[in-house]
Structure formats: C-alpha cells, structure tokens
Write an enzyme that holds these catalytic residues in place. Structure first.
Site, mmCIF file in Angstrom:
data_model
loop_
_atom_site.group_PDB
_atom_site.id
_atom_site.type_symbol
_atom_site.label_atom_id
_atom_site.label_comp_id
_atom_site.label_asym_id
_atom_site.label_seq_id
_atom_site.Cartn_x
_atom_site.Cartn_y
_atom_site.Cartn_z
ATOM 1 N N GLY A 1 10.579 -6.501 8.889
ATOM 2 C CA GLY A 1 9.319 -7.112 8.484
ATOM 3 C C GLY A 1 9.451 -7.960 7.229
ATOM 4 O O GLY A 1 10.361 -8.776 7.096
ATOM 5 N N LYS B 1 0.801 -1.219 0.000
ATOM 6 C CA LYS B 1 0.000 0.000 0.000
ATOM 7 C C LYS B 1 0.831 1.264 0.000
ATOM 8 O O LYS B 1 1.801 1.387 0.719
ATOM 9 C CB LYS B 1 -0.897 0.013 1.243
ATOM 10 N N GLY C 1 7.890 -1.501 11.417
ATOM 11 C CA GLY C 1 7.216 -0.230 11.690
ATOM 12 C C GLY C 1 8.176 0.836 12.173
ATOM 13 O O GLY C 1 8.106 1.997 11.738
HETATM 14 P P1 AMP Z 1 4.012 -3.913 3.067
HETATM 15 O O1 AMP Z 1 3.668 -4.444 4.406
HETATM 16 O O2 AMP Z 1 3.282 -2.679 2.686
HETATM 17 O O3 AMP Z 1 5.502 -3.806 2.849
HETATM 18 O O4 AMP Z 1 3.474 -4.981 2.024
HETATM 19 C C1 AMP Z 1 3.938 -6.287 1.931
HETATM 20 C C2 AMP Z 1 2.956 -7.075 1.167
HETATM 21 O O5 AMP Z 1 2.777 -6.511 -0.106
HETATM 22 C C3 AMP Z 1 3.360 -8.513 0.924
HETATM 23 O O6 AMP Z 1 2.559 -9.335 1.706
HETATM 24 C C4 AMP Z 1 3.124 -8.711 -0.558
HETATM 25 O O7 AMP Z 1 2.417 -9.910 -0.843
HETATM 26 C C5 AMP Z 1 2.277 -7.523 -0.936
HETATM 27 N N1 AMP Z 1 2.415 -7.161 -2.365
HETATM 28 C C6 AMP Z 1 3.518 -6.785 -3.003
HETATM 29 N N2 AMP Z 1 3.280 -6.593 -4.294
HETATM 30 C C7 AMP Z 1 1.965 -6.833 -4.504
HETATM 31 C C8 AMP Z 1 1.103 -6.818 -5.645
HETATM 32 N N3 AMP Z 1 1.572 -6.505 -6.855
HETATM 33 N N4 AMP Z 1 -0.187 -7.119 -5.454
HETATM 34 C C9 AMP Z 1 -0.659 -7.450 -4.244
HETATM 35 N N5 AMP Z 1 0.102 -7.482 -3.128
HETATM 36 C C10 AMP Z 1 1.398 -7.185 -3.248
#
Ligand code: AMP
Length: 394
Positions: free
Chosen positions: A350, A197, A373
C-alpha cells in the site's frame, strides 16, 4: 500447500487468480504496473509449460455492477505488451460467445477475464458464482496475495470447491518473507509503524510487542500516544477513544522490555494544504491551531540511531503526509535510512510501498509486499482466510 510447479498443468485450463488492482489515472492509464509485473513469474511459467492460461482479478470497488471506470481492459493491453503476446480479453465469461472463445484457447494462450467485482457474487463469497467460474478451468491457482485476507468467491469459495488447487510463486514468496521475519533469530528486530490511524494498527502493535526489540512510531498515530502521555497536540489527528489503548501499548511495551520510540519533533502547519507556512517544533510545543504533518529533523536523527544496529526491519505506514511535498521529507529519509541498512528489510504494501518507490529506494529493500491489508493481517499474527482454505485442502 502445493505450488504451481508441483502440479501438472500442461495442456490444462489453468485459472490464475491475480491481484491486478493497479492504480489508474482518470483517463484509464495505468500509473504503476508493479502488481502486474509481480504476477509475471507465475503467468510466464504457465505459458512456458503449455497451459491454457485464464487470468482473473478485481480492480477497485465497482460494488457488483459493470462500470467502465474499473474495467481490466487496460491491464490486458499492458500485459500483452509485457508478455510480448496477445492477451484475449473476456468481457463476460457467462456469455456463450465469450465462453466459446475460452474453449478455443490453445496451449500457451492467455486470456484475462473482466473485473470479477462486476459480479455481486465475488465479494459475497457466493458459491453459485464460484461454481460458474469453476466450469472454465481444470486447475485453480491463487497468486493474489493482496486479497487473501478477504473471504471473496475467487479466493475462498472457489478454492474450496476446486479439486486441483495450488498457489503461485508470488503468494509463496509473500508468505515466506512474512514467515521469515517472525522466525529469524537475528536481532535486533525493529518495527517501524506509521500511517494515519492507530485503530488500524493496534492489533499489529500488540502482536509486534511479542516479537520486536524496538518499535518506532511515526505518522499521525504518534499524536494519540503523545496525548496518552499528557501532552497537547494542537489540531493534529488524534483518536480520542484510543488514548487508553495507546497507554496500554506503552505499558505492555514496558512490561515486555520492548523499547518504544516516538517522534521528538514535528513539521507543523495549519493543514496539509498549507505547504509554505510550516514550522518545526519539539513535541512539547506543537502550536495551537496547527497540526503535526511530518516528523522533524531531530526525530529523523533519533530514528536513524535506533535503526543503526537493526538486523531485521519491518516497515508499515508513512511517517507523515508523504503525498504532499512539504511533508514527505521524513518518510523519504526513513526510506533511505532503512534502504542503507545491512539487514532483512521487509516493507508492507500500500502506501508504504508507494513511499519507498517515490524515495527511489525500492531496489534497496529485501522485500516489498504487494498487499497492504494482507500484510497487516500477517503482522497482526493472524492467518489469511484464502490461505487457510488452501492449507486445509492438502
Ligand atoms: P495508513 O493507511 O494508516 O498507513 O495511513 C497512510 C496515510 O497516513 C497517508 O495517506 C498519510 O498522508 C497519512 N498520514 C501520515 N502521517 C500523518 C499526519 N501526521 N497527519 C495526517 N495524516 C498523516
């Protein structure tokens, strides 16, 4: 801030707040003990210097109630194996019997308290709860980088009321590395930002615009940027409400002369579960009904070129759904590419730490943070409340 080796701990009851929030399988087996190992230098130092060592941590989110699923008992066991000495497990530090056990600790002995989040006061930053903990020790040490961005009792209220307070070697190292990436003069500085996100990474991106020479954007947030540029992205994850913010990031990057790179192709499928029916498509051609789940080969090549002259790299967030084999390649290759660079390479905690480990590249990074975080907060240019409270005391 004072570090544990700058204060007298011999013969004292030393409370060390660690981050033992380790992943466990459904049978309570620890699946990755990196966070326990990361805390060892401080723990071993306290043992060697004949302190009575009282360790404490949280694990998961038991929400103020006792829940065996989140017990730290398996951590006590693993720690005892690693240290090669008994670790007394204290189920309820308020219980008179357990209290007596803590009072009977000898110099060099080690005890671990049960999950602090079994008490409501922990997450509420309750002073009353902190006062109860304070009765147990003479010296307070915070070595729990992973929770320093939270105002919880064991890292905030307790630090505030402890007369003698210091940080451990892990927390010191974490702060030093993040300080270094913001002060080191070498260039180019390349930030690699991925993950699910944009919402969680927006402040980080905006702050990095003041520091980075190049920013690579991967993961699902790339689609919000592509939408901001007017492209269709099929069923890919997009945060509609943040399309304007993505535009703002691009505008600011242009104004500040920061080069921004988006993936140019994607591995697309109908869902993360559909591992066999994927296609590789340029960003202009993401099929209707499909979603981009990983960066494609052309993006990997582009990012390799962008990274090739990097002197400082900071990486936070996977390039795709790396948990699924068919969509892990992009993240693995970026881990290998960053790993092979002759640069200062700092990896946020993470998921990214997990991805680097899976790619077998952990030893090739300069530093892998233990806190997701907390490291993100530092990349946002913010201070950590638990660190601030200790700084104010000095
Ligand atoms: P974050 O905690 O924001 O660093 O997000 C990590 C998560 O982003 C992981 O669980 C990934 O599976 C997800 N992620 C990365 N790329 C994609 C994508 N193209 N579509 C859906 N989820 C994604």
């Amino acid at each position: 801030m004072k570090v544990i080796n700058e204060i007298d701990i011999t013969g004292k009851r030393v409370f060390i707040r660690c981050d033992f929030n380790v992943p466990m399988d459904e049978n309570g087996n620890i699946t990755d003990d990196n966070r326990i190992r990361a805390a060892l230098p401080t723990i071993q130092y306290a043992i060697d210097n004949k302190a009575k060592v009282i360790l404490a941590s949280h694990l998961g989110r038991p929400k103020g109630k006792r829940n065996p699923k989140y017990s730290l008992k398996p951590v006590a066991k693993r720690l005892a194996t690693i240290l090669g000495k008994p670790v007394l497990f204290i189920e309820d530090f308020e219980n008179p019997e357990d209290k007596a056990k803590l009072e009977a600790l000898k110099d060099g002995d080690v005890a671990l308290l049960e999950n602090l989040r079994f008490w409501e006061g922990e997450e509420k930053n309750s002073k009353e709860f902190a006062l109860k903990l304070k009765e147990l020790f003479d010296v307070y040490v915070n070595d729990a980088f992973g929770v320093c961005h939270r105002k919880h009792a064991s890292v905030y209220a307790l630090a505030e009321i402890s007369e003698i307070a210091a940080i451990g070697f892990l927390l010191k190292k974490e702060l030093e590395y993040f300080d270094k990436i913001f002060t080191i003069e070498e260039k180019p500085f390349v930030a690699v930002i991925g993950g699910a996100k944009i919402s969680g990474k927006l402040d980080c991106l905006l702050n990095l615009l003041n520091r980075a020479d190049k920013i690579i954007i991967g993961g699902a947030q790339a689609f919000t940027f592509l939408r901001a540029l007017g492209y269709k992205t099929g069923n890919s994850l997009v945060e509609e409400e943040l399309i304007d913010e993505a535009k703002r990031v691009m505008d600011e990057a242009g104004r500040k002369g920061v080069k921004l790179y988006l993936p140019v192709d994607f591995v697309c499928s109908t869902s993360p579960e559909d591992e066999s029916g994927y296609v590789i498509k340029p960003y202009q051609e993401i099929p209707k009904g499909m979603m981009g789940l990983d960066i494609g080969p052309a993006s990997i090549e582009l990012f390799r070129e962008v990274l090739s002259d990097a002197k400082v790299v900071v990486w936070n967030g996977p390039m795709g759904v790396f948990e699924v084999k068919a969509f892990a390649h992009g993240t693995n290759r970026i881990a290998q590419i960053i790993g092979s660079l002759n640069a200062l390479k700092v990896v946020g905690g993470g998921d990214t730490a997990d991805a680097v480990e899976r790619a077998g590249e952990s030893d090739n990074m300069s530093y892998i943070s233990t806190g997701g975080g907390a490291s993100l907060k530092l990349l946002e240019g913010k201070t950590l409340p638990a660190v601030e409270v200790l700084e104010k005391k000095q």
